[in-house]
Design a protein around this motif. Structure first.
Motif, short mmCIF file in Angstrom:
data_model
loop_
_atom_site.label_atom_id
_atom_site.label_comp_id
_atom_site.label_asym_id
_atom_site.label_seq_id
_atom_site.Cartn_x
_atom_site.Cartn_y
_atom_site.Cartn_z
N ARG A 131 0.67 -1.31 0.06
CA ARG A 131 0.60 0.11 -0.20
C ARG A 131 0.61 1.08 -0.01
O ARG A 131 0.41 2.06 -0.48
CB ARG A 131 -0.89 0.36 0.79
CG ARG A 131 -2.16 -0.83 1.20
CD ARG A 131 -2.72 -1.46 2.67
NE ARG A 131 -3.76 -2.15 2.39
CZ ARG A 131 -3.72 -3.46 2.00
NH1 ARG A 131 -2.65 -3.95 2.07
NH2 ARG A 131 -4.92 -3.84 1.90
N GLN A 132 2.62 1.55 0.18
CA GLN A 132 3.04 2.30 0.44
C GLN A 132 2.83 3.17 -0.15
O GLN A 132 2.89 4.51 -0.38
CB GLN A 132 4.98 1.99 1.06
CG GLN A 132 4.95 1.26 -0.77
CD GLN A 132 6.70 0.38 0.12
OE1 GLN A 132 7.05 1.31 0.98
NE2 GLN A 132 7.45 0.27 -0.54
N SER A 133 2.76 3.18 -2.00
CA SER A 133 3.07 4.04 -3.00
C SER A 133 1.82 4.23 -3.29
O SER A 133 1.41 5.92 -3.31
CB SER A 133 3.63 3.81 -4.50
OG SER A 133 5.15 3.52 -3.61
N GLU A 134 0.48 3.60 -3.85
CA GLU A 134 -0.54 3.76 -3.51
C GLU A 134 -1.00 4.99 -2.54
O GLU A 134 -1.57 6.32 -3.06
CB GLU A 134 -1.85 2.25 -3.97
CG GLU A 134 -3.25 2.99 -4.20
CD GLU A 134 -4.01 1.67 -4.17
OE1 GLU A 134 -4.44 2.06 -3.91
OE2 GLU A 134 -3.19 1.61 -4.12
N LYS A 135 -1.03 4.71 -1.63
CA LYS A 135 -1.54 5.77 -0.79
C LYS A 135 -0.56 6.45 0.06
O LYS A 135 -1.62 7.80 -0.05
CB LYS A 135 -0.77 5.25 1.42
CG LYS A 135 -2.86 3.20 1.18
CD LYS A 135 -4.34 3.90 0.60
CE LYS A 135 -4.70 3.12 0.49
NZ LYS A 135 -6.12 2.90 0.43
N GLY A 136 0.44 6.56 -0.37
CA GLY A 136 1.19 8.57 -0.56
C GLY A 136 0.90 9.03 -1.59
O GLY A 136 -0.01 10.32 -2.02
N VAL A 137 0.39 8.56 -2.63
CA VAL A 137 -0.72 9.23 -3.66
C VAL A 137 -1.20 9.14 -4.02
O VAL A 137 -2.17 10.60 -3.62
CB VAL A 137 0.37 8.49 -5.64
CG1 VAL A 137 -0.78 9.22 -6.51
CG2 VAL A 137 1.27 8.34 -6.09
N ASP A 138 -2.48 8.80 -2.75
CA ASP A 138 -4.23 9.11 -2.48
C ASP A 138 -3.63 10.50 -1.72
O ASP A 138 -4.39 11.39 -2.05
CB ASP A 138 -4.97 8.06 -1.77
CG ASP A 138 -4.64 6.80 -2.55
OD1 ASP A 138 -5.08 7.36 -4.09
OD2 ASP A 138 -5.28 6.41 -2.53
N ALA A 139 -3.02 10.37 -0.86
CA ALA A 139 -2.94 11.43 0.48
C ALA A 139 -2.15 12.34 -0.19
O ALA A 139 -3.49 14.03 0.12
CB ALA A 139 -1.89 11.16 1.26
N ALA A 140 -1.69 13.10 -1.80
CA ALA A 140 -1.25 13.78 -1.86
C ALA A 140 -2.50 14.19 -3.07
O ALA A 140 -2.96 15.81 -2.69
CB ALA A 140 0.07 14.09 -3.09
N ARG A 141 -2.94 13.18 -3.50
CA ARG A 141 -4.62 14.36 -4.79
C ARG A 141 -5.11 14.44 -3.45
O ARG A 141 -6.51 15.48 -3.36
CB ARG A 141 -4.77 12.95 -5.62
CG ARG A 141 -3.91 12.39 -6.55
CD ARG A 141 -4.36 11.63 -6.81
NE ARG A 141 -5.18 11.87 -8.32
CZ ARG A 141 -5.60 11.79 -8.99
NH1 ARG A 141 -4.27 11.90 -9.55
NH2 ARG A 141 -6.64 12.11 -9.95
N VAL A 142 -5.62 13.77 -2.57
CA VAL A 142 -7.31 13.96 -1.32
C VAL A 142 -6.29 15.54 -1.32
O VAL A 142 -7.60 16.59 -0.62
CB VAL A 142 -7.78 12.88 -0.02
CG1 VAL A 142 -7.76 13.89 1.13
CG2 VAL A 142 -7.70 11.85 -0.75
N ALA A 143 -5.35 15.82 -0.57
CA ALA A 143 -4.69 17.52 0.35
C ALA A 143 -5.07 18.14 -0.98
O ALA A 143 -5.27 19.62 -0.30
CB ALA A 143 -3.36 16.90 0.58
N VAL A 144 -5.31 18.22 -2.06
CA VAL A 144 -5.13 18.97 -2.85
C VAL A 144 -6.64 19.45 -3.29
O VAL A 144 -6.71 20.31 -3.74
CB VAL A 144 -4.64 18.93 -4.52
CG1 VAL A 144 -5.07 19.04 -5.63
CG2 VAL A 144 -2.21 18.57 -3.70
N GLU A 145 -7.35 17.90 -3.66
CA GLU A 145 -8.49 18.39 -3.76
C GLU A 145 -9.39 18.65 -2.94
O GLU A 145 -10.30 19.83 -2.88
CB GLU A 145 -9.33 16.98 -4.03
CG GLU A 145 -10.57 17.23 -4.47
CD GLU A 145 -11.49 15.21 -4.94
OE1 GLU A 145 -12.16 15.49 -4.96
OE2 GLU A 145 -10.78 14.78 -5.56
N MET A 146 -9.30 18.23 -1.59
CA MET A 146 -9.80 18.90 -0.27
C MET A 146 -9.63 20.25 -0.31
O MET A 146 -10.35 21.43 0.16
CB MET A 146 -9.67 18.36 0.86
CG MET A 146 -10.53 17.20 0.71
SD MET A 146 -11.96 17.00 0.26
CE MET A 146 -12.85 17.89 1.66
#
Length: 154
Positions: A131-146
């Motif tokens: 999960r490490q890479s996918e969740k790192g990418v997800d976190a960036a996308r969530v932060a920017v979108e929110m």
């Protein structure tokens, strides 16, 4: 619905954003991979390197305190929590997972700042690695979108 809703692509524009990252050192190989994937995605989304503040704390229980300090300081459009908690043989896993998660949520609500929570809670090391890479990418996308949604709603 609040009138015309921007599409996800519009909300993934990070060019004007300032982002804070708090990374737990515990399970450092995993959290370093989370951070690398997160930072790479933030840059891909247009967040400028100089607008990313990245701090390290000992473990997941310390993440909320650092997030709170960043939220109080101001100047961030969103924050990101990175960590990794792997189940062991004791109740400690539940304590750390529950308390760190509750603390991250409370800071976001108290300070009205989006926080992408990418503190992994896994049964074993293999799940964390998967999960490490996918969740790192997800976190960036969530932060920017929110962050962009928060701006849109204010």
């Amino acid at each position: 619905m609040f009138g015309a809703d921007k599409g996800t692509a519009d909300r993934l524009d990070g060019r004007k954003l300032h982002i804070g990252i708090v990374q737990a050192r515990f399970n450092e190989n995993i959290t370093n991979a989370l951070a690398a994937a997160c930072r790479a995605e933030l840059l891909r989304l247009g967040v400028q390197e100089q607008h990313i503040r990245h701090v390290l704390v000992p473990g997941a229980l310390e993440v909320p305190l650092a997030l709170q300090a960043m939220a109080e300081r101001g100047g961030y459009d969103a924050l990101i929590a990175l960590g990794c908690i792997i189940r062991g043989e004791t109740y400690h896993f539940e304590l750390v997972a529950n308390e760190s998660g509750a603390g991250v949520t409370r800071i976001g609500l108290d300070y009205q700042i989006p926080i992408a929570n990418a503190i992994l809670t896994t049964e074993n090391l293999e799940q964390a690695i998967a999960r490490q890479s996918e969740k790192g990418v997800d976190a960036a996308r969530v932060a920017v979108e929110m962050a962009n949604l928060q701006e849109e709603l204010s």
